[in-house]
Motif scaffolding. Structure first.
Motif, PDB file in Angstrom:
ATOM      1  N   ASN A 150       0.830  -1.198   0.000  1.00  0.00           N
ATOM      2  CA  ASN A 150       0.000   0.000   0.000  1.00  0.00           C
ATOM      3  C   ASN A 150       0.869   1.254   0.000  1.00  0.00           C
ATOM      4  O   ASN A 150       1.543   1.556   0.981  1.00  0.00           O
ATOM      5  CB  ASN A 150      -0.915  -0.022   1.238  1.00  0.00           C
ATOM      6  N   GLY A 167       0.491   6.025   2.420  1.00  0.00           N
ATOM      7  CA  GLY A 167       0.229   4.624   2.702  1.00  0.00           C
ATOM      8  C   GLY A 167       1.139   4.017   3.758  1.00  0.00           C
ATOM      9  O   GLY A 167       1.902   4.713   4.447  1.00  0.00           O
ATOM     10  N   THR A 243      -4.870   3.752  -3.623  1.00  0.00           N
ATOM     11  CA  THR A 243      -6.315   3.780  -3.398  1.00  0.00           C
ATOM     12  C   THR A 243      -6.986   4.912  -4.177  1.00  0.00           C
ATOM     13  O   THR A 243      -8.032   5.413  -3.755  1.00  0.00           O
ATOM     14  CB  THR A 243      -6.617   3.929  -1.896  1.00  0.00           C
ATOM     15  N   SER A 283      -6.175  -2.011  -6.945  1.00  0.00           N
ATOM     16  CA  SER A 283      -6.205  -3.367  -6.394  1.00  0.00           C
ATOM     17  C   SER A 283      -7.265  -4.180  -7.126  1.00  0.00           C
ATOM     18  O   SER A 283      -8.440  -3.804  -7.155  1.00  0.00           O
ATOM     19  CB  SER A 283      -6.517  -3.325  -4.893  1.00  0.00           C
ATOM     20  N   SER A 293      -7.312  -8.377   1.330  1.00  0.00           N
ATOM     21  CA  SER A 293      -6.394  -7.350   1.799  1.00  0.00           C
ATOM     22  C   SER A 293      -5.853  -7.726   3.174  1.00  0.00           C
ATOM     23  O   SER A 293      -6.588  -8.246   4.025  1.00  0.00           O
ATOM     24  CB  SER A 293      -7.089  -5.988   1.887  1.00  0.00           C
ATOM     25  N   GLY A 316      -6.438   3.271   3.338  1.00  0.00           N
ATOM     26  CA  GLY A 316      -5.135   3.378   2.695  1.00  0.00           C
ATOM     27  C   GLY A 316      -4.175   4.328   3.373  1.00  0.00           C
ATOM     28  O   GLY A 316      -3.001   4.385   2.990  1.00  0.00           O
TER      29      GLY A 316
END
Length: 327
Positions: A150, A167, A243, A283, A293, A316
């Motif tokens: 992330n 992130g 994200t 993602s 996740s 995120g």
């Protein structure tokens, strides 16, 4: 006059008629049609379980790394204000000793770029690839990765001040548990991506952040088809997600009549001394309706592709100060 003994009537063998045979075949076909989806569902359920277990093992590796170094591994390492740097090593490669790959880890010279160390890069790490991914195949001397780190929402790295994104990881990051003020249970560490992900790459310039998935195609750049194909590489297009948009969001691009669901990358880390890196790296997974996740507390969640985008973006950030609702 002698009589001939009476002959017994010949016995008749009863075989299948053509109609009976066709009926049997039809019944078998119906049974196969009924059973095949159940078998496929059972196999996919097993693959989902294995996928979640892979992420769970990555979570344990992250915390073992943190116990050793008091920080989590960086998302690549680069010098600020210097251009044309060799490709750095990924977050995932630094976890090798904690996923039963210590011997492979010992072969790596982290002071040198990954591209010249094909003895390492050509090794397929099964735990780094979702069993449902249909593109589990080599890219030359490299193997894919489908569990991405992330890197936040849009900004990846600013080389002029060494600032990385919002992130859990980023270039030169040294985040520790203390830095996750949103809570490790409210911050995503890794999430699924697809191997051989097409993406647009810009080599210079500052893009305008797209406001919708359909706006990604208008950002420009050169189309590449090799995203997430090199588990060793520390650049975002290979080993991270952002994200910018929610799970499984479709960012469609017309490639000479072939529609492609794309990512976007502006100025790869280490390629410019002054220009920041940005990315829309979605993602995605082959599990219908969800992505798996890993949260930074080590738990694994199945996240719906219908999750509110604001909740996804809040998950995120490591220190955004948001209150994450149930997901």
């Amino acid at each position: 006059m002698l009589r001939q003994p009476a002959r017994k009537p010949a016995s008749r063998s009863h075989g299948f008629t053509l109609i009976e045979l066709l009926v049997v075949i039809a019944i078998i076909a119906i049974l196969i049609a009924l059973l095949l989806p159940a078998v496929q569902q059972a196999r996919e359920a097993a693959r989902r379980t294995q996928c979640k277990n892979n992420l769970k093992q990555l979570g344990l590796a992250l915390h073992n790394y943190h116990d050793t170094f008091t920080v989590f591994p960086p998302g690549g390492t680069y010098y600020a204000n210097i251009a044309s740097q060799p490709g750095s090593w990924s977050t995932q490669s630094r976890l090798l000793p904690y996923v039963d790959q210590a011997n492979l880890h010992n072969l790596i010279d982290f002071s040198q770029g990954y591209s010249a160390q094909t003895t390492v890069s050509q090794i397929r790490i099964a735990m780094f690839i979702c069993p449902s991914d249909v593109n589990d195949r080599a890219n030359g001397a490299h193997w894919p990765i489908t569990y991405a780190a992330n890197f936040g929402e849009w900004l990846l790295w600013n080389p002029t001040n060494n600032q990385f994104g919002s992130g859990a990881f980023g270039p030169n990051s040294r985040t520790g548990a203390r830095d996750f003020t949103d809570g490790t249970s409210n911050t995503i560490g890794f999430s699924e991506v697809k191997a051989w992900q097409p993406y647009l790459r810009m080599t210079s310039g500052t893009p305008t952040r797209p406001t919708s998935p359909m706006g990604v195609a208008s950002l420009g750049g050169t189309l590449r088809l090799t995203g997430h194909t090199e588990w060793v590489e520390g650049r975002a297009a290979q080993m991270s997600f952002t994200t910018t948009f929610g799970p499984n969001a479709e960012c469609l691009y017309d490639d000479a009549g072939t529609p492609r669901d794309i990512d976007f990358m502006a100025v790869s880390e280490g390629s410019s001394a002054t220009e920041s890196s940005f990315g829309s790296l979605t993602s995605r997974s082959y599990h219908t309706g969800i992505v798996h996740s890993l949260l930074m507390d080590g738990s694994v969640r199945s996240v719906s592709e219908n999750l509110d985008i604001n909740v996804w973006r809040n998950l995120g950030t490591r220190a955004g100060g948001e209150v994450v609702s149930e997901f």
